[in-house]
Motif scaffolding. Structure first.
Motif, short mmCIF file in Angstrom:
data_model
loop_
_atom_site.label_atom_id
_atom_site.label_comp_id
_atom_site.label_asym_id
_atom_site.label_seq_id
_atom_site.Cartn_x
_atom_site.Cartn_y
_atom_site.Cartn_z
N TYR A 222 58.15 -10.54 88.61
CA TYR A 222 57.16 -10.65 87.54
C TYR A 222 57.79 -11.36 86.35
CZ TYR A 222 59.70 -6.61 85.66
OH TYR A 222 60.67 -5.76 85.19
N ILE A 223 56.95 -11.66 85.36
CA ILE A 223 57.42 -12.30 84.13
C ILE A 223 57.35 -11.25 83.01
CG2 ILE A 223 57.06 -14.18 82.48
CD1 ILE A 223 55.40 -15.54 84.73
N ARG A 224 58.41 -11.15 82.27
CA ARG A 224 58.43 -10.22 81.13
C ARG A 224 58.25 -11.02 79.85
NH1 ARG A 224 60.72 -5.21 79.43
NH2 ARG A 224 61.74 -5.36 77.39
N VAL A 225 57.29 -10.58 79.01
CA VAL A 225 56.98 -11.28 77.77
C VAL A 225 56.95 -10.29 76.62
CG1 VAL A 225 55.36 -12.82 76.59
CG2 VAL A 225 55.53 -12.88 79.08
N ASN A 243 46.35 -11.89 83.75
CA ASN A 243 46.16 -10.51 83.33
C ASN A 243 47.50 -9.83 83.06
OD1 ASN A 243 43.28 -10.53 83.68
ND2 ASN A 243 43.64 -10.50 85.90
N PRO A 244 47.95 -9.77 81.81
CA PRO A 244 49.21 -9.11 81.48
C PRO A 244 49.04 -7.59 81.46
CG PRO A 244 48.19 -9.92 79.48
CD PRO A 244 47.30 -10.35 80.62
N VAL A 245 50.10 -6.89 81.83
CA VAL A 245 50.09 -5.43 81.83
C VAL A 245 51.07 -4.94 80.76
CG1 VAL A 245 50.54 -3.35 83.18
CG2 VAL A 245 49.54 -5.37 84.29
N LEU A 246 50.57 -4.16 79.83
CA LEU A 246 51.40 -3.65 78.74
C LEU A 246 52.29 -2.52 79.26
CD1 LEU A 246 51.96 -3.92 75.69
CD2 LEU A 246 50.27 -2.09 75.33
N HIS A 255 52.29 -10.54 86.66
CA HIS A 255 52.58 -10.68 88.08
C HIS A 255 51.91 -11.95 88.63
CE1 HIS A 255 54.18 -6.57 88.18
NE2 HIS A 255 53.22 -6.32 87.30
N ASP A 256 52.59 -12.62 89.53
CA ASP A 256 52.07 -13.85 90.14
C ASP A 256 51.72 -14.90 89.10
OD1 ASP A 256 52.24 -12.66 92.70
OD2 ASP A 256 50.32 -11.67 92.39
N GLY A 257 52.56 -15.02 88.09
CA GLY A 257 52.32 -16.02 87.05
C GLY A 257 53.43 -17.06 87.01
N HIS A 274 59.33 -13.52 71.59
CA HIS A 274 60.70 -13.02 71.47
C HIS A 274 61.39 -12.99 72.83
CE1 HIS A 274 59.87 -10.78 67.42
NE2 HIS A 274 59.90 -12.11 67.29
N GLU A 275 60.60 -13.01 73.89
CA GLU A 275 61.17 -13.03 75.23
C GLU A 275 60.16 -13.60 76.21
OE1 GLU A 275 63.05 -10.04 78.68
OE2 GLU A 275 62.38 -9.23 76.74
N LEU A 276 60.66 -14.44 77.10
CA LEU A 276 59.87 -14.96 78.22
C LEU A 276 60.85 -15.13 79.37
CD1 LEU A 276 57.33 -16.15 79.54
CD2 LEU A 276 57.93 -18.37 78.53
N SER A 277 60.88 -14.17 80.26
CA SER A 277 61.92 -14.18 81.29
C SER A 277 61.37 -13.73 82.65
CB SER A 277 63.08 -13.27 80.88
OG SER A 277 62.62 -11.94 80.68
N PRO A 278 61.63 -14.53 83.67
CA PRO A 278 61.28 -14.11 85.03
C PRO A 278 62.17 -12.94 85.45
CG PRO A 278 61.69 -16.48 84.92
CD PRO A 278 62.19 -15.89 83.65
N GLN A 279 61.59 -11.92 86.04
CA GLN A 279 62.34 -10.74 86.48
C GLN A 279 62.28 -10.63 88.00
OE1 GLN A 279 63.94 -8.55 84.22
NE2 GLN A 279 63.40 -10.15 82.75
N ARG A 280 63.43 -10.34 88.57
CA ARG A 280 63.50 -10.18 90.01
C ARG A 280 64.25 -8.90 90.33
NH1 ARG A 280 66.19 -14.55 94.19
NH2 ARG A 280 65.06 -13.90 96.07
N ALA A 281 63.77 -8.18 91.31
CA ALA A 281 64.39 -6.90 91.64
C ALA A 281 65.81 -7.11 92.14
CB ALA A 281 63.57 -6.18 92.70
#
Length: 329
Positions: A222-225, A243-246, A255-257, A274-281
């Motif tokens: 997912y992407i963290r913003v 659709n962002p999830v808070l 997700h899927d962005g 302040h942050e825009l980062s792809p997150q991977r498990a």
């Protein structure tokens, strides 16, 4: 190369290894993962001929271990670092192994230097720390300069420098074209070392795939913003069909962005990020998800029994079967 075909081991009513089929190939470090009681050690013992399978077969370049004329020069293994005479010095322990396997005495000094034990070569191993014992066990595995190496928990007891050393050692051996098969519970280290993974649970094969594919197939990305203008950002993204999830810490998960698209939308609407980062498990998260239904010992909370877990392993096997059917079609 190590090849397992339908390998099965039963102890009475207990099935420790259940119809395992996979191949450990040369040139890469292959990680062997599974929860406690999954059957990893039993599998390794059968590879070395220490336990005999109930059914199925395991071969080393087409031969059983007992058929190898010079096993120490063909395959080196570390299964139990404590399996040595504590009254012998490190040098004499390795010398006994060398003489019993027609290996030149000079090789003892070479492997002692390789593992960093030259300065304590004359000391009795019973006084060694856990990490020093591991190094001596690894020296024994390397003694015959084998083309195939198998390690069970090789980083156990090692300090950070030792862990870094064994990581580079295994990678270097694989780069030489050797077969390297390693079992470990230290997921963060395995993620830095292994290129291929074999995962088992309750004796059954759950995954046989590359590290990258394993994480991708068994985890979410997912992407963290983060922004000081969360409501505006949410509106902008919603209009664009995103659709962002808070989350609880005030950031958004998307997700899927596409990170580039999110950044461009924020720039167009003069939104500060302040942050825009792809997150991977991580490998650990992917492993926990895949093996959740195969863990034999679940810890409850405050005396409560642990909740039943989904069968991710069965889902992985179903995906692989669907892929094979698609290719045949």
């Amino acid at each position: 190369m190590i090849e397992l075909q339908g390998l099965t081991k039963r102890y009475g009513d207990k099935t420790a290894v259940d119809d395992l089929t996979f191949t450990v190939r040369p040139g890469v470090v292959t990680g062997f993962l599974g929860p406690n009681g999954a059957g990893k050690s039993t599998t390794m013992r059968m590879i070395l001929g220490l336990d005999h399978p109930t059914s199925g077969d395991v071969t080393i370049d087409g031969k059983h271990y007992a058929q190898l004329s010079d096993p120490f020069t063909y395959m080196g293994a570390l299964l139990d670092a404590k399996a040595m005479h504590g009254g012998r010095s490190a040098y004499n322990h390795l010398l006994c192994l060398a003489q019993a396997n027609r290996i030149p005495r000079a090789r003892v000094d070479e492997v002692l230097e390789t593992v960093g034990l030259t300065s304590v070569a004359k000391q009795r191993s019973k006084g060694f720390s856990l990490g020093m014992g591991q190094r001596l066990g690894i020296a024994g595995a390397l003694l015959g300069d084998p083309r195939i190496l198998m390690f069970d928990e090789p980083v156990n007891g090692l300090d950070p420098e030792g862990i870094h050393w064994i990581r580079n050692l295994m990678k270097g051996l694989a780069a030489q074209g050797r077969t390297v098969f390693v079992s470990s519970h230290l997921m963060s280290e395995m993620a830095l070392t292994a290129e291929h993974l074999v995962v088992i649970g309750r004796g059954k094969l759950l995954a046989d795939t590359s590290m990258a594919d394993f994480i991708e197939q068994n985890s979410r990305s997912y992407i963290r913003v983060r922004t000081p203008q969360p409501e505006r950002l949410k509106d902008v993204l919603s209009v664009a069909g995103i659709n962002p999830v808070l989350t609880g810490d005030g950031s958004f998960e998307i997700h899927d962005g596409d990170p580039a698209k999110v950044g461009e939308l924020a720039a167009q609407h003069q939104l500060v990020l302040h942050e825009l980062s792809p997150q991977r498990a991580s490998l650990e998260e992917a492993f926990m998800q895949l093996t959740a239904g195969s863990v034999e010992y679940h810890a409850g909370v405050h005396g409560e029994p642990a909740a039943p877990q989904p069968n991710w392993g069965g889902q992985w096997q179903q995906k692989q079967q669907e892929k094979r059917q698609g290719k045949e079609a």
